[in-house]
Scaffold this motif. Structure first.
Motif, PDB file in Angstrom:
ATOM      1  N   GLU A 252       0.726  -1.409  -0.189  1.00  0.00           N
ATOM      2  CA  GLU A 252       0.035   0.062   0.125  1.00  0.00           C
ATOM      3  C   GLU A 252       0.828   1.302  -0.024  1.00  0.00           C
ATOM      4  N   ARG A 253       1.788   1.087   0.880  1.00  0.00           N
ATOM      5  CA  ARG A 253       2.665   2.578   1.277  1.00  0.00           C
ATOM      6  C   ARG A 253       3.824   2.634  -0.008  1.00  0.00           C
ATOM      7  N   ILE A 254       4.270   1.651  -0.338  1.00  0.00           N
ATOM      8  CA  ILE A 254       5.583   1.819  -1.230  1.00  0.00           C
ATOM      9  C   ILE A 254       5.337   1.316  -2.874  1.00  0.00           C
ATOM     10  N   PHE A 255       4.601   0.207  -3.023  1.00  0.00           N
ATOM     11  CA  PHE A 255       4.634  -0.311  -4.277  1.00  0.00           C
ATOM     12  C   PHE A 255       3.388   0.370  -5.151  1.00  0.00           C
ATOM     13  N   ALA A 256       2.290   0.760  -4.557  1.00  0.00           N
ATOM     14  CA  ALA A 256       1.215   1.390  -5.294  1.00  0.00           C
ATOM     15  C   ALA A 256       1.923   2.708  -5.765  1.00  0.00           C
ATOM     16  N   PRO A 257       2.348   3.635  -4.615  1.00  0.00           N
ATOM     17  CA  PRO A 257       3.013   5.181  -5.347  1.00  0.00           C
ATOM     18  C   PRO A 257       3.981   4.609  -6.312  1.00  0.00           C
ATOM     19  N   VAL A 258       4.851   3.865  -6.207  1.00  0.00           N
ATOM     20  CA  VAL A 258       5.933   3.756  -7.028  1.00  0.00           C
ATOM     21  C   VAL A 258       5.480   3.324  -8.379  1.00  0.00           C
ATOM     22  N   GLY A 259       4.616   2.289  -8.315  1.00  0.00           N
ATOM     23  CA  GLY A 259       3.961   1.654  -9.416  1.00  0.00           C
ATOM     24  C   GLY A 259       3.246   2.883 -10.439  1.00  0.00           C
ATOM     25  N   LEU A 260       2.944   3.941  -9.542  1.00  0.00           N
ATOM     26  CA  LEU A 260       2.156   5.005 -10.515  1.00  0.00           C
ATOM     27  C   LEU A 260       3.262   5.711 -11.163  1.00  0.00           C
ATOM     28  N   LEU A 261       4.516   5.725 -10.502  1.00  0.00           N
ATOM     29  CA  LEU A 261       5.604   6.599 -11.019  1.00  0.00           C
ATOM     30  C   LEU A 261       5.925   5.855 -12.048  1.00  0.00           C
ATOM     31  N   VAL A 262       6.122   4.573 -12.255  1.00  0.00           N
ATOM     32  CA  VAL A 262       6.756   3.888 -13.243  1.00  0.00           C
ATOM     33  C   VAL A 262       5.918   4.091 -14.453  1.00  0.00           C
ATOM     34  N   LEU A 263       4.376   3.965 -14.081  1.00  0.00           N
ATOM     35  CA  LEU A 263       3.593   4.081 -15.198  1.00  0.00           C
ATOM     36  C   LEU A 263       3.767   5.625 -15.710  1.00  0.00           C
ATOM     37  N   GLY A 264       3.667   6.695 -14.947  1.00  0.00           N
ATOM     38  CA  GLY A 264       4.016   8.029 -15.352  1.00  0.00           C
ATOM     39  C   GLY A 264       5.144   8.427 -16.175  1.00  0.00           C
ATOM     40  N   MET A 265       6.217   7.761 -15.897  1.00  0.00           N
ATOM     41  CA  MET A 265       7.521   7.961 -16.454  1.00  0.00           C
ATOM     42  C   MET A 265       7.436   7.103 -17.951  1.00  0.00           C
TER      43      MET A 265
ATOM     44  N   GLY B 182       3.181  -3.820 -21.499  1.00  0.00           N
ATOM     45  CA  GLY B 182       3.419  -2.832 -20.242  1.00  0.00           C
ATOM     46  C   GLY B 182       2.050  -2.069 -19.746  1.00  0.00           C
ATOM     47  N   LEU B 183       1.284  -1.700 -20.754  1.00  0.00           N
ATOM     48  CA  LEU B 183      -0.078  -0.927 -20.180  1.00  0.00           C
ATOM     49  C   LEU B 183      -0.938  -1.893 -19.702  1.00  0.00           C
ATOM     50  N   ILE B 184      -1.190  -3.188 -20.358  1.00  0.00           N
ATOM     51  CA  ILE B 184      -2.145  -4.101 -19.871  1.00  0.00           C
ATOM     52  C   ILE B 184      -1.634  -4.702 -18.609  1.00  0.00           C
ATOM     53  N   GLY B 185      -0.217  -4.824 -18.441  1.00  0.00           N
ATOM     54  CA  GLY B 185       0.302  -5.538 -17.248  1.00  0.00           C
ATOM     55  C   GLY B 185       0.271  -4.733 -15.968  1.00  0.00           C
ATOM     56  N   TYR B 186       0.301  -3.215 -16.371  1.00  0.00           N
ATOM     57  CA  TYR B 186      -0.142  -2.166 -15.293  1.00  0.00           C
ATOM     58  C   TYR B 186      -1.411  -2.232 -14.730  1.00  0.00           C
ATOM     59  N   ALA B 187      -2.408  -2.328 -15.972  1.00  0.00           N
ATOM     60  CA  ALA B 187      -3.868  -2.224 -15.669  1.00  0.00           C
ATOM     61  C   ALA B 187      -4.131  -3.420 -14.922  1.00  0.00           C
ATOM     62  N   ILE B 188      -3.787  -4.720 -15.179  1.00  0.00           N
ATOM     63  CA  ILE B 188      -3.879  -6.129 -14.238  1.00  0.00           C
ATOM     64  C   ILE B 188      -3.459  -5.674 -12.979  1.00  0.00           C
ATOM     65  N   THR B 189      -2.214  -5.300 -12.837  1.00  0.00           N
ATOM     66  CA  THR B 189      -1.760  -5.131 -11.389  1.00  0.00           C
ATOM     67  C   THR B 189      -2.587  -4.127 -10.449  1.00  0.00           C
ATOM     68  N   PHE B 190      -2.770  -3.086 -11.051  1.00  0.00           N
ATOM     69  CA  PHE B 190      -3.435  -2.022 -10.425  1.00  0.00           C
ATOM     70  C   PHE B 190      -5.070  -2.719  -9.931  1.00  0.00           C
TER      71      PHE B 190
END
Ligand code: HEM
Length: 195
Positions: free
Chosen positions: A95-108, A128-136
């Motif tokens: 919740e505190r690390i992976f979720a915000p860092v994942g968002l940063l990975v997507l943004g970059m 990458g986009l589909i993988g991010y959507a699934i993990t999100f």
């Protein structure tokens, strides 16, 4: 009133925080020097986005892999207290690390695609986009609510209860599948298949 022990602990904590801050600042400062002195990339922005993107992926995917290894070890030892501890720690970093860092990975990632005017339909970008959507969605709809439930079960029934252990095993299994999918996205980013 501060006892000698608590004053010592506070001083240790301050020293530890100072070292962490100095190491963090040194890494950022030197990485910026690298960014402005690389000729591999077409723009400094692209170099910056890629540095943040890949560093974020290392923290996110590497952190998840470490948790997976620790969870497997706890499962082998059949120690309910260790399982409960890992479930709690996984919930915290998730919740505190992976979720915000994942968002940063997507943004970059988006930043790089826009900066280089890459094609959004390219296979590895789509992966990458589909993988991010699934993990999100897995995090939002499954891992988040389930880890709250595990926390409640640990508090009410205790870590040894059969229901608690079953819930912990289930959540760690789902997290393992999620980690496998993230590792596949990393492979797609590196190898750029079907292009
Ligand atoms: C699940 C999330 C993701 C992870 C774990 C991830 C990981 C990575 C890694 C490790 C690299 C370095 C590959 C290399 O240089 O050989 C990379 C590069 C890259 N990624 Fe991602 N990525 C993710 C999502 C995305 C998304 C959603 C996009 C686009 C919107 C994207 C766009 C890019 C771009 C443009 C590069 C640079 C490719 C290059 O310079 O050759 N990534 N990614």
């Amino acid at each position: 009133m501060d006892t000698p022990h608590s004053a010592e602990a506070a001083a240790d904590r301050r020293a530890s925080n100072t070292v962490t801050a100095v190491v963090g600042l040194a890494v950022v400062a030197l990485a910026l020097v690298f960014i402005f002195n690389t000729n591999v990339f077409t723009s400094n922005w692209y170099a910056f986005f890629k540095w943040v993107h890949v560093t974020g992926a290392v923290i996110w995917v590497g952190g998840g892999l470490t948790l997976t290894i620790l969870a497997l070890r706890a499962e082998r030892s059949s120690d309910p207290t260790e399982m409960a501890l890992i479930a709690r720690q996984a919930a915290f970093v998730g919740e505190r690390i992976f979720a915000p860092v994942g968002l940063l990975v997507l943004g970059m990632g988006i930043g790089m695609v826009v900066n280089l005017n890459l094609d959004w339909g390219t296979s590895w970008i789509l992966i990458g986009l589909i993988g991010y959507a699934i993990t999100f969605l897995t995090g939002l709809l499954v891992l988040g609510p389930q880890s709250k439930r595990v926390g409640q079960l640990i508090d009410t029934q205790g870590p040894d209860a059969a229901e608690t252990q079953a819930a912990i095993r289930r959540i760690l299994l789902i997290a393992r599948v999620d980690e496998g999918m993230l590792l596949l996205v990393v492979a797609a980013m590196i190898l750029k298949p079907f292009t």
